[in-house]
Write a protein that holds these residues in place. Sequence first.
Motif, short mmCIF file in Angstrom:
data_model
loop_
_atom_site.label_atom_id
_atom_site.label_comp_id
_atom_site.label_asym_id
_atom_site.label_seq_id
_atom_site.Cartn_x
_atom_site.Cartn_y
_atom_site.Cartn_z
N GLN A 82 35.02 -90.38 32.47
CA GLN A 82 35.18 -91.69 33.08
C GLN A 82 35.24 -92.78 32.01
OE1 GLN A 82 31.83 -91.37 35.80
NE2 GLN A 82 33.26 -91.37 37.53
N GLU A 83 34.44 -92.67 30.98
CA GLU A 83 34.48 -93.64 29.89
C GLU A 83 35.79 -93.53 29.11
OE1 GLU A 83 32.47 -96.25 29.25
OE2 GLU A 83 31.56 -95.65 31.15
N GLU A 84 36.26 -92.31 28.91
CA GLU A 84 37.54 -92.11 28.23
C GLU A 84 38.67 -92.76 29.02
OE1 GLU A 84 40.35 -88.51 26.52
OE2 GLU A 84 38.70 -88.00 27.85
N ILE A 85 38.67 -92.57 30.32
CA ILE A 85 39.69 -93.16 31.20
C ILE A 85 39.62 -94.68 31.13
CG2 ILE A 85 40.32 -93.49 33.63
CD1 ILE A 85 39.47 -90.43 33.95
N LEU B 76 29.81 -84.34 31.45
CA LEU B 76 31.24 -84.35 31.14
C LEU B 76 31.99 -85.35 32.02
CD1 LEU B 76 33.63 -83.28 29.55
CD2 LEU B 76 33.80 -81.39 31.22
N ALA B 77 31.61 -85.45 33.28
CA ALA B 77 32.24 -86.42 34.17
C ALA B 77 32.04 -87.85 33.65
CB ALA B 77 31.69 -86.29 35.59
N ASP B 78 30.84 -88.15 33.19
CA ASP B 78 30.57 -89.48 32.62
C ASP B 78 31.43 -89.74 31.39
OD1 ASP B 78 28.68 -90.00 34.58
OD2 ASP B 78 26.95 -89.58 33.28
N ILE B 79 31.53 -88.73 30.53
CA ILE B 79 32.35 -88.88 29.32
C ILE B 79 33.80 -89.13 29.70
CG2 ILE B 79 33.31 -87.62 27.35
CD1 ILE B 79 30.51 -86.30 27.09
N SER C 264 40.37 -83.08 33.68
CA SER C 264 39.05 -82.68 33.21
C SER C 264 37.95 -83.29 34.08
CB SER C 264 38.88 -83.11 31.76
OG SER C 264 37.62 -82.71 31.28
N LEU C 265 38.14 -84.52 34.51
CA LEU C 265 37.16 -85.18 35.38
C LEU C 265 37.05 -84.45 36.71
CD1 LEU C 265 35.22 -87.46 36.12
CD2 LEU C 265 37.23 -88.87 36.68
N ARG C 266 38.19 -84.09 37.29
CA ARG C 266 38.16 -83.35 38.56
C ARG C 266 37.41 -82.02 38.39
NH1 ARG C 266 43.32 -85.58 38.96
NH2 ARG C 266 44.29 -83.77 37.97
N HIS C 267 37.68 -81.33 37.29
CA HIS C 267 37.01 -80.06 37.03
C HIS C 267 35.50 -80.28 36.85
CE1 HIS C 267 36.23 -76.06 35.56
NE2 HIS C 267 35.63 -76.60 34.50
N ALA C 268 35.14 -81.27 36.06
CA ALA C 268 33.72 -81.55 35.83
C ALA C 268 32.99 -81.85 37.14
CB ALA C 268 33.57 -82.72 34.86
N ARG D 45 44.18 -91.38 40.04
CA ARG D 45 44.19 -90.34 41.02
C ARG D 45 42.80 -89.77 41.31
NH1 ARG D 45 47.13 -89.86 37.16
NH2 ARG D 45 49.17 -89.18 36.72
N CYS D 46 41.81 -90.30 40.65
CA CYS D 46 40.53 -89.59 40.73
C CYS D 46 39.29 -90.49 40.70
CB CYS D 46 40.49 -88.60 39.58
SG CYS D 46 39.28 -87.32 39.69
N ASP D 47 39.39 -91.75 40.34
CA ASP D 47 38.15 -92.48 40.18
C ASP D 47 37.59 -92.88 41.47
OD1 ASP D 47 39.31 -93.76 37.42
OD2 ASP D 47 40.24 -94.77 39.05
#
Length: 58
Positions: free
Chosen positions: A35-38, A30-33, A18-22, A56-58
């Motif tokens: 990142q906090e979830e991760i 959504l990306a911020d959300i 979802s982060l990659r898509h955002a 794999r994404c941060d």
Amino acid sequence: MGELSRAIQQRLDDAYESLRHARAVGDTYLADIRQEEIKELRRIAANHDIGLEPSRCD
């Protein structure tokens, strides 16, 4: 791998996707959300001594 480990890893995989898509569509909220979830999932895993795959994404 126990049930908690599998659940956390699956939720992390979903959050990273979802982060990659955002990021791809420019949705910074959504990306911020995500990142906090991760961050929170990684904290929970650390508190339970659960080893995780590298990010794999941060």
